[in-house]
Scaffold this motif. Structure first.
Motif, PDB file in Angstrom:
ATOM      1  N   PHE A 140       4.594 -17.223   8.952  1.00 36.75           N
ATOM      2  CA  PHE A 140       3.609 -17.377   7.816  1.00 36.75           C
ATOM      3  C   PHE A 140       3.536 -16.188   7.070  1.00 36.75           C
ATOM      4  O   PHE A 140       3.801 -16.611   5.659  1.00 36.75           O
ATOM      5  CB  PHE A 140       2.067 -17.347   8.563  1.00 36.75           C
ATOM      6  CG  PHE A 140       0.941 -17.735   7.747  1.00 36.75           C
ATOM      7  CD1 PHE A 140       1.057 -18.819   6.837  1.00 36.75           C
ATOM      8  CD2 PHE A 140       0.019 -17.032   7.413  1.00 36.75           C
ATOM      9  CE1 PHE A 140       0.008 -19.290   6.083  1.00 36.75           C
ATOM     10  CE2 PHE A 140      -1.076 -17.251   6.515  1.00 36.75           C
ATOM     11  CZ  PHE A 140      -1.007 -18.454   5.758  1.00 36.75           C
ATOM     12  N   ILE A 141       3.731 -15.128   7.310  1.00 36.06           N
ATOM     13  CA  ILE A 141       3.785 -13.982   6.423  1.00 36.06           C
ATOM     14  C   ILE A 141       5.087 -13.784   5.733  1.00 36.06           C
ATOM     15  O   ILE A 141       5.199 -13.791   4.435  1.00 36.06           O
ATOM     16  CB  ILE A 141       3.818 -12.565   7.115  1.00 36.06           C
ATOM     17  CG1 ILE A 141       2.168 -12.310   7.676  1.00 36.06           C
ATOM     18  CG2 ILE A 141       4.114 -11.264   6.385  1.00 36.06           C
ATOM     19  CD1 ILE A 141       2.087 -11.197   8.399  1.00 36.06           C
ATOM     20  N   GLN A 142       6.039 -14.353   6.368  1.00 42.30           N
ATOM     21  CA  GLN A 142       7.425 -14.284   5.614  1.00 42.30           C
ATOM     22  C   GLN A 142       7.554 -15.216   4.687  1.00 42.30           C
ATOM     23  O   GLN A 142       8.063 -14.973   3.601  1.00 42.30           O
ATOM     24  CB  GLN A 142       8.767 -14.771   6.643  1.00 42.30           C
ATOM     25  CG  GLN A 142       8.916 -13.410   7.762  1.00 42.30           C
ATOM     26  CD  GLN A 142      10.007 -13.792   8.563  1.00 42.30           C
ATOM     27  OE1 GLN A 142      10.508 -15.014   8.860  1.00 42.30           O
ATOM     28  NE2 GLN A 142      10.729 -12.648   9.168  1.00 42.30           N
ATOM     29  N   ILE A 143       7.134 -16.429   4.995  1.00 40.19           N
ATOM     30  CA  ILE A 143       6.826 -17.435   3.829  1.00 40.19           C
ATOM     31  C   ILE A 143       6.206 -17.094   2.679  1.00 40.19           C
ATOM     32  O   ILE A 143       6.414 -17.359   1.427  1.00 40.19           O
ATOM     33  CB  ILE A 143       6.576 -18.944   4.514  1.00 40.19           C
ATOM     34  CG1 ILE A 143       7.482 -19.399   5.448  1.00 40.19           C
ATOM     35  CG2 ILE A 143       6.160 -19.919   3.410  1.00 40.19           C
ATOM     36  CD1 ILE A 143       6.861 -20.587   6.310  1.00 40.19           C
ATOM     37  N   LEU A 144       5.058 -16.503   3.231  1.00 40.92           N
ATOM     38  CA  LEU A 144       3.985 -16.050   1.708  1.00 40.92           C
ATOM     39  C   LEU A 144       4.631 -14.941   1.117  1.00 40.92           C
ATOM     40  O   LEU A 144       4.607 -15.097  -0.163  1.00 40.92           O
ATOM     41  CB  LEU A 144       2.745 -15.392   2.547  1.00 40.92           C
ATOM     42  CG  LEU A 144       1.761 -16.396   3.113  1.00 40.92           C
ATOM     43  CD1 LEU A 144       0.743 -15.470   4.038  1.00 40.92           C
ATOM     44  CD2 LEU A 144       1.173 -17.124   1.998  1.00 40.92           C
ATOM     45  N   SER A 145       5.665 -14.167   1.705  1.00 44.20           N
ATOM     46  CA  SER A 145       6.236 -13.021   0.845  1.00 44.20           C
ATOM     47  C   SER A 145       7.212 -13.858   0.091  1.00 44.20           C
ATOM     48  O   SER A 145       7.472 -13.281  -1.329  1.00 44.20           O
ATOM     49  CB  SER A 145       6.956 -12.175   1.928  1.00 44.20           C
ATOM     50  OG  SER A 145       7.572 -11.192   1.308  1.00 44.20           O
ATOM     51  N   ALA A 146       7.923 -14.759   0.778  1.00 46.27           N
ATOM     52  CA  ALA A 146       8.932 -15.266  -0.202  1.00 46.27           C
ATOM     53  C   ALA A 146       8.397 -16.088  -1.585  1.00 46.27           C
ATOM     54  O   ALA A 146       8.833 -15.908  -2.823  1.00 46.27           O
ATOM     55  CB  ALA A 146       9.841 -16.467   0.650  1.00 46.27           C
ATOM     56  N   LEU A 147       7.306 -16.938  -1.239  1.00 47.45           N
ATOM     57  CA  LEU A 147       6.610 -17.544  -2.246  1.00 47.45           C
ATOM     58  C   LEU A 147       5.850 -16.599  -3.389  1.00 47.45           C
ATOM     59  O   LEU A 147       5.979 -16.831  -4.364  1.00 47.45           O
ATOM     60  CB  LEU A 147       5.391 -18.383  -1.688  1.00 47.45           C
ATOM     61  CG  LEU A 147       5.960 -19.445  -0.713  1.00 47.45           C
ATOM     62  CD1 LEU A 147       4.470 -20.489  -0.476  1.00 47.45           C
ATOM     63  CD2 LEU A 147       6.654 -20.575  -1.838  1.00 47.45           C
TER      64      LEU A 147
END
Length: 289
Positions: A140-147
């Motif tokens: 979740f955090i990795q995807i948020l970071s990319a977005l």
């Protein structure tokens, strides 16, 4: 071909360790297909070998668009595709799929990216046991970071779903296919369901049902919220679905609140930015624990 030549051909294939289904991609001789990974509303993805680099890559051949919308000018689609690919290639983030090549000179244009050896989030969701909360929070955090990085650069995904979140050889999430859903304008589409593709509808925000090509901060947040619920519970949320913590008491109630605000029907009621989601995560003691 004589029997002797057939025998020698089979022998060479056996020594090379490749099956008779191995073929060179239609679009280029620089990449040799090893196997088909999947296909969707835009095209077909292959695991391939980069001939000169001796490297395994993923090649997305943009073919379905031209088959479905044969009346459109190829040059128009290719022009939009090129602009989108250049934007994603300019994203410098460890959780965004690296584009290593792009070509439009063959029968079909194709995009070459790093190969994600561990599949995608669909594989994780479909396994018998739910992933641990630590694993869910990591992705979740990795995807948020990319977005967050993409949105700051003015790039929106528009078609986030588990199949577009790949897992690299070390198990980290990398997002692919930024903006590809906007290659065609709505007025050009004769059948939106065909273009959107199977498996996408569940992740579309309410406003995207009016305009499937709309991509904003809020549409990406909505789609990720649906994925977040699915990772936490193993199920897609519906109108009357219980909150994640009601299904599994070990899930922090903060996750209920985050999911709820990410997936509000009205885009103006959702988080204004990915940064706001980070703020709520990092302010919750139960999440930090």
């Amino acid at each position: 071909m004589t029997a002797e030549k057939q025998r020698k051909s089979r022998s060479r294939r056996k020594r090379s360790g490749r099956s008779s289904s191995t073929r060179t991609l239609k679009t280029t001789s620089r990449y040799t297909s090893l196997n088909k990974i999947g296909s969707g509303g835009i095209g077909t993805v292959y695991r391939a070998e980069a001939s000169k680099l001796d490297r395994t890559v993923a090649v997305k051949e943009i073919n379905a668009v031209f088959d479905i919308f044969a009346h459109l000018e190829k040059a128009d689609i290719v022009g939009k595709l090129e602009a989108i690919v250049k934007k994603q290639a300019g994203l410098n983030h460890p959780n965004v799929a690296q584009i290593v090549d792009f070509d439009t000179k063959g029968e079909y244009p194709f995009i070459v990216t790093e190969y994600a050896a561990s599949g995608n989030l669909r594989r994780l969701i479909d396994q018998n046991e739910r992933p641990s909360l630590e694993v869910v929070l990591k992705y979740f955090i990795q995807i948020l970071s990319a977005l967050k990085q993409a949105h700051e650069d003015g790039l929106y995904h528009g078609n986030l779903k588990p199949e577009n979140v790949l897992l690299d050889s070390t198990g980290n999430a990398i997002i692919s296919d930024f903006g590809l859903s906007s290659i065609l304008d709505r007025k050009e589409q004769q059948n939106n369901q065909v273009y959107v593709g199977v498996g996408t509808v569940a992740y579309l925000s309410p406003e995207q049902f009016q305009n499937p090509n709309q991509a904003t901060v809020q549409t990406d947040i909505y789609s990720l919220g649906i994925m977040f619920y699915e990772l936490l519970t193993g199920k897609l949320p519906g109108r009357r679905s219980p909150m994640p913590s009601n299904l599994f008491p070990e899930i922090p109630k903060t996750f209920d609140d985050i999911f709820d605000q990410m997936c509000r029907d009205d885009a103006s009621d959702r988080y204004e930015s990915v940064e706001a989601i980070f703020d709520e995560l990092y302010c919750a003691d139960e999440v930090l624990e």
